[in-house]
Design a protein around this motif. Structure first.
Motif, PDB file in Angstrom:
ATOM      1  N   ALA A 261       0.819  -1.212   0.000  1.00 27.10           N
ATOM      2  CA  ALA A 261       0.000   0.000   0.000  1.00 27.10           C
ATOM      3  C   ALA A 261       0.848   1.256   0.000  1.00 27.10           C
ATOM      4  O   ALA A 261       0.496   2.258  -0.641  1.00 27.10           O
ATOM      5  N   SER A 262       1.974   1.238   0.690  1.00 27.77           N
ATOM      6  CA  SER A 262       2.811   2.425   0.817  1.00 27.77           C
ATOM      7  C   SER A 262       3.635   2.710  -0.435  1.00 27.77           C
ATOM      8  O   SER A 262       4.182   3.805  -0.583  1.00 27.77           O
TER       9      SER A 262
ATOM     10  N   ALA B 245      -8.521   0.676   3.505  1.00 31.07           N
ATOM     11  CA  ALA B 245      -8.666   0.774   2.050  1.00 31.07           C
ATOM     12  C   ALA B 245      -9.461   2.017   1.674  1.00 31.07           C
ATOM     13  O   ALA B 245      -9.157   2.695   0.680  1.00 31.07           O
ATOM     14  N   ALA B 246     -10.458   2.333   2.455  1.00 33.39           N
ATOM     15  CA  ALA B 246     -11.293   3.496   2.154  1.00 33.39           C
ATOM     16  C   ALA B 246     -10.533   4.802   2.307  1.00 33.39           C
ATOM     17  O   ALA B 246     -10.887   5.815   1.695  1.00 33.39           O
ATOM     18  N   ALA B 247      -9.463   4.819   3.078  1.00 36.68           N
ATOM     19  CA  ALA B 247      -8.682   6.045   3.282  1.00 36.68           C
ATOM     20  C   ALA B 247      -7.966   6.476   2.015  1.00 36.68           C
ATOM     21  O   ALA B 247      -7.653   7.664   1.839  1.00 36.68           O
ATOM     22  N   GLY B 248      -7.649   5.538   1.129  1.00 34.15           N
ATOM     23  CA  GLY B 248      -7.088   5.880  -0.177  1.00 34.15           C
ATOM     24  C   GLY B 248      -5.576   5.959  -0.219  1.00 34.15           C
ATOM     25  O   GLY B 248      -4.893   6.017   0.821  1.00 34.15           O
ATOM     26  N   PRO B 249      -5.024   5.959  -1.445  1.00 35.68           N
ATOM     27  CA  PRO B 249      -3.565   5.913  -1.656  1.00 35.68           C
ATOM     28  C   PRO B 249      -2.797   7.050  -0.992  1.00 35.68           C
ATOM     29  O   PRO B 249      -1.657   6.850  -0.579  1.00 35.68           O
ATOM     30  N   ARG B 250      -3.387   8.238  -0.904  1.00 36.67           N
ATOM     31  CA  ARG B 250      -2.665   9.344  -0.284  1.00 36.67           C
ATOM     32  C   ARG B 250      -2.330   9.014   1.178  1.00 36.67           C
ATOM     33  O   ARG B 250      -1.219   9.282   1.643  1.00 36.67           O
ATOM     34  N   ALA B 251      -3.276   8.415   1.869  1.00 38.30           N
ATOM     35  CA  ALA B 251      -3.038   8.034   3.263  1.00 38.30           C
ATOM     36  C   ALA B 251      -2.080   6.842   3.346  1.00 38.30           C
ATOM     37  O   ALA B 251      -1.246   6.765   4.265  1.00 38.30           O
ATOM     38  N   TRP B 252      -2.175   5.913   2.389  1.00 39.23           N
ATOM     39  CA  TRP B 252      -1.301   4.722   2.417  1.00 39.23           C
ATOM     40  C   TRP B 252       0.172   5.095   2.317  1.00 39.23           C
ATOM     41  O   TRP B 252       1.017   4.469   2.942  1.00 39.23           O
TER      42      TRP B 252
ATOM     43  N   GLU C 285       1.683   7.365   3.601  1.00 37.32           N
ATOM     44  CA  GLU C 285       2.200   7.897   4.864  1.00 37.32           C
ATOM     45  C   GLU C 285       2.425   6.806   5.907  1.00 37.32           C
ATOM     46  O   GLU C 285       2.891   7.100   7.007  1.00 37.32           O
ATOM     47  N   TYR C 286       2.102   5.567   5.571  1.00 34.19           N
ATOM     48  CA  TYR C 286       2.303   4.488   6.534  1.00 34.19           C
ATOM     49  C   TYR C 286       3.785   4.321   6.879  1.00 34.19           C
ATOM     50  O   TYR C 286       4.657   4.523   6.035  1.00 34.19           O
TER      51      TYR C 286
END
Length: 416
Positions: free
Chosen positions: A307-308, A392-399, A401-402
């Motif tokens: 995801a990141s 998953a609902a948070a979306g790639p922009r949030a991913w 930042e993991y």
């Protein structure tokens, strides 16, 4: 219905190039014995062998050539850089071309040492030149044959050693493992031999035969229980089984090919499982699960996405309890349209047929083979590494930042 030749059409031309059989495996005695049988069946067959033991010590290699009548050459060559790729480029290819030219009509069997992988030789034969002419003008690879000794196969595939631990490293920076190297030799082959001349069929041989079929389901499999030259030669020589355009085992899934077989019920104790998902792994959870996933099976391969790092296709390889990961390029969903042509037609067609509205061609496609492991329990471990619905609902922009233990490992992180 047979087709009649058109008037004036030229008849098909016979391929007069030398046919090269690559014999690979992690049991040198068995590989050499297979070459001996082929030479007994055809005394004109040229058998080329390499001893790379001197590479690490003094930067030299020993090359021997023999046919069914006896020795032809025995030479030691000093390689300035003392590396495996230098051996292939500077000594092996010129020797093969020279033999093909000076012994027209005679084929060649190349016995590879345990630390030399057939894919390296095949790639060099495909693109390299000798004396300004393509190697492929003088010879063609006819078949890649993996020879497996039942006495050592399981221990080799389950070894936690590196090649260096056994004195088999091809250079100072050769960090390959025994298990991965042996597995890649089997997976790359178009023909796999379980080498057991004179042995009575028993459960152990049956189990190993199933294991080899699960490790390489796209190959032809033979059990050699007869010390009969003609039997083996008829099945290996001039078979034309090698496909230079076949996808690499790691990249098969990207082009829509099977990465492995899904046989979750044990057959002689052998279990094979395929795991697929259209949702990415959470990098931290997946990192924590690495040893658990790798420790359950003898072999794993395929590709995945994190995801990141949503732009990078990540290759997965596990064996002997260890894990190797690397980048296979970028997902088409993260590739400019103008560069799609570089991906190849099979991959583009497969991506189009399985395109996801949100994630494009991104997916996880892994295959595992082992003894007495529970496929459903392994799947549950991997499911636990996937993003939850909320994540998953948070979306790639949030991913992006993991917290990512794999940060910097794959070039595809920086993208659109």
């Amino acid at each position: 219905m047979s087709q009649l030749a058109q008037p004036g059409a030229a008849p098909p031309q016979a391929d007069l190039r030398a046919a090269l059989t690559l014999l690979t495996g992690f049991a040198p005695e068995a590989t050499r014995a297979a070459a001996d049988l082929l030479a007994r069946a055809d005394p004109a067959l040229l058998v080329v062998e390499y001893d790379l033991a001197g590479l690490a010590a003094d930067g030299t290699v020993r090359r021997t050539v023999r046919d069914g009548r006896g020795p032809v050459e025995d030479e030691r060559t000093a390689l300035e850089h003392g590396c495996l790729s230098c051996t292939v480029r500077e000594d092996l290819l010129p020797a093969l071309v020279r033999l093909a030219r000076t012994r027209p009509g005679d084929d060649i069997a190349l016995v590879l040492p345990p630390n030399m992988e057939p894919g390296t030789v095949a790639a060099a034969c495909a693109w390299a030149e000798v004396d300004g002419a393509p190697v492929a003008d003088a010879l063609r690879i006819d078949s890649v044959v993996a020879v497996c000794d039942p006495a050592s196969l399981l221990d080799t595939l389950d070894s936690d050693q590196d090649l260096a631990d056994r004195g088999l490293h091809a250079a100072d920076d050769d960090a390959r493992s025994v298990a991965d190297t042996a597995a890649r030799q089997i997976e790359y082959a178009d023909t796999v031999l379980l080498w057991a001349p004179g042995a009575d069929p028993d459960f152990e041989h049956a189990r190993l035969a199933v294991l080899l079929q699960r490790l390489n389901p796209w190959a032809r499999h033979l059990v050699v229980d007869l010390d009969e030259p003609g039997w083996l030669s008829q099945r290996l020589r001039r078979s034309g089984r090698f496909d230079p355009d076949a996808p690499e085992p790691h990249g098969r899934g990207l082009e829509g090919h099977a990465v492995g077989s899904h046989e979750p019920e044990p057959d002689c104790g052998v279990v094979a499982a395929v795991y697929r998902a259209r949702r990415p792994f959470h990098p931290a959870r997946f990192h924590r699960a690495l040893s658990d996933v790798a420790g359950r099976t003898l072999r794993g391969r395929g590709h995945l996405w994190l995801a990141s790092q949503p732009d990078a296709i990540v290759a997965w390889e596990s064996g002997g309890g260890g894990v190797a990961m690397g980048e296979l390029g970028r997902w088409l969903a993260a590739t400019p349209d103008a560069e799609w042509e570089d991906a190849g037609p099979e991959r583009r067609v497969y991506a189009d047929l399985h395109w996801d509205a949100d994630f494009g061609d991104r997916e996880i496609h892994l295959a595992f083979v082992g003894l007495h492991f529970a496929a459903d329990e392994l799947a549950a471990v991997l499911d636990g590494c996937l993003l939850t619905d909320e994540e998953a609902a948070a979306g790639p922009r949030a991913w992006r930042e993991y917290d990512d233990p794999f940060d910097g490992c794959f070039d595809g992180k920086e993208g659109n």
